[in-house]
Design an enzyme around this catalytic site. Sequence first.
Site, mmCIF file in Angstrom:
data_model
loop_
_atom_site.group_PDB
_atom_site.id
_atom_site.type_symbol
_atom_site.label_atom_id
_atom_site.label_comp_id
_atom_site.label_asym_id
_atom_site.label_seq_id
_atom_site.Cartn_x
_atom_site.Cartn_y
_atom_site.Cartn_z
ATOM 1 N N LYS A 19 0.835 -1.198 0.000
ATOM 2 C CA LYS A 19 0.000 0.000 0.000
ATOM 3 C C LYS A 19 0.869 1.247 0.000
ATOM 4 O O LYS A 19 1.925 1.279 0.623
ATOM 5 C CB LYS A 19 -0.888 0.028 1.248
ATOM 6 N N SER A 44 -9.276 1.164 2.732
ATOM 7 C CA SER A 44 -8.202 1.873 2.067
ATOM 8 C C SER A 44 -7.227 0.980 1.317
ATOM 9 O O SER A 44 -6.390 1.467 0.579
ATOM 10 C CB SER A 44 -7.433 2.711 3.091
ATOM 11 N N SER A 47 -10.292 -1.415 6.548
ATOM 12 C CA SER A 47 -9.521 -1.185 5.328
ATOM 13 C C SER A 47 -8.965 -2.425 4.654
ATOM 14 O O SER A 47 -8.478 -2.341 3.538
ATOM 15 C CB SER A 47 -8.367 -0.211 5.618
#
Length: 483
Positions: free
Chosen positions: A95, A170, A194
């Site tokens: 990420k 996310s 997330s």
Amino acid sequence: MPEIPLSAVQLRDSLRSGELSAREATAHFLARIAERNPLLGAFVTVTAEQAMADAGAADVRYARFRSGPGKGATDPAGGAAESLPLLHGMPLGFKDLTDVAGVVTTHGSAALDHKPAPADGALTALLKAAGVISLGKTQVPEFGLTAYSENRIAPPSRNPHAPSRSSGGSSGGSAAAVAAGLLPFAPGTDGGGSIRIPAAACGLVGLKPGRGQVPAGESSSDPAGLVVAGPLARTAADAALLMDALVPSLKTSYLEAVRIEPRPLRIGLTLDSPWSAMFPFTPEPEALEALRTGRDMLEHAGHAVTEAAIRYDNRYPDAFTTAWTAAVGTARISPQREALLAPLTRTFRRRAQQRSASKLNESLAFLRRFQRDTTVQYGAWDLMLMPALAQTPRPVGWFTGATHGDERWPAAAWAGDADDDYRRQCEFAPWSSMVNVCGLPAITIPVYWTGGQPAHGLPMGIQLVGPAGSELLLLQVAAQLGF
């Protein structure tokens, strides 16, 4: 090039046996990224040259192991393979909230200076030590704040099953990459859903471990201890393999134990949410159908599912929001660049800066009481069952009111109503954040497709929440259900 196995476990075995080289595996996934990422926006940065160099170094190490004393070249299952790191040669993406040495970490924000990270973050260092090859950085929302992965620095991450839809957030870029076959599996981080939200949106198994189980995923700017790292994968076995790397000190292998049938469990089914008082919502029919499907599967597997009424304190939404947005208030952003923040980030940053320290402390104290009360209620059952999401994956731009903006990059047309954006997120995923507050493990399992099968519909799933230390049990249940 030899055929690349479908599962991460099979790929791991092929790399360890010598059937595949790390360079072959890396080249395959880089080619997949080059082919599909322009449509999906899963990767923000692709580090192809460095990845191939790292893969070459992994192949050199493998050859050295194979030619060492007692390492017979015709014995792929012998000592040579056992001397290799657990995830030798496995391609991975991180990420864009996680530092990878020499690569820019954007945090999804146009308001930050984008400079290469001087060193690997703790999660990256842990997985590199396990032998992974980093292919680049995946798309995230600004500072990881939202349930969709759209920002002002790169195209949005799209759902591989329907590119007009969001892949969630996310960890949306990572989920899209795994679901589209751009990666075999991926680590995500989860502070309010997330991992589980994008896993559910993209039809993956997503495991949020309990607080403290994966220290490398924790954040120093997280006063409530919400954030933890965990796997996004296509199967429970693949998720278990990544958990073995994330928790290297554990004596029992998740992968070795994941296929063991769990004992019959008492499972409480609930639609209650701590967000209902502030944002009343009605689950879509597809969410309820996924819940019914999950319940039927669990009962067929021998588990007893009964209705559960959970009581939540109405003060939860305000306390969670205070804790969740505290870090953005202290982020180092020069005043002249604050206008570059997304409307939601800018609004919640201003509110966080206006709050007193006592207000934050009161919220944290409330969340600790909420944790104790909720955990006691959940303790009446072995696991809790609820839908993973209340709605089908939303169109790109839907949360921000930009659905009718630039279809290639709708963030440019954000309407700017932060409170409406936040309300939509809470109604979309109303069963996620309280699990982080409680520090409990949870897993999402893609049990239902709106068109009856992946080729013709959107994924919908269930969430199972377990007591502290139940990560393996959750994976066992997912495997028992055929995932």
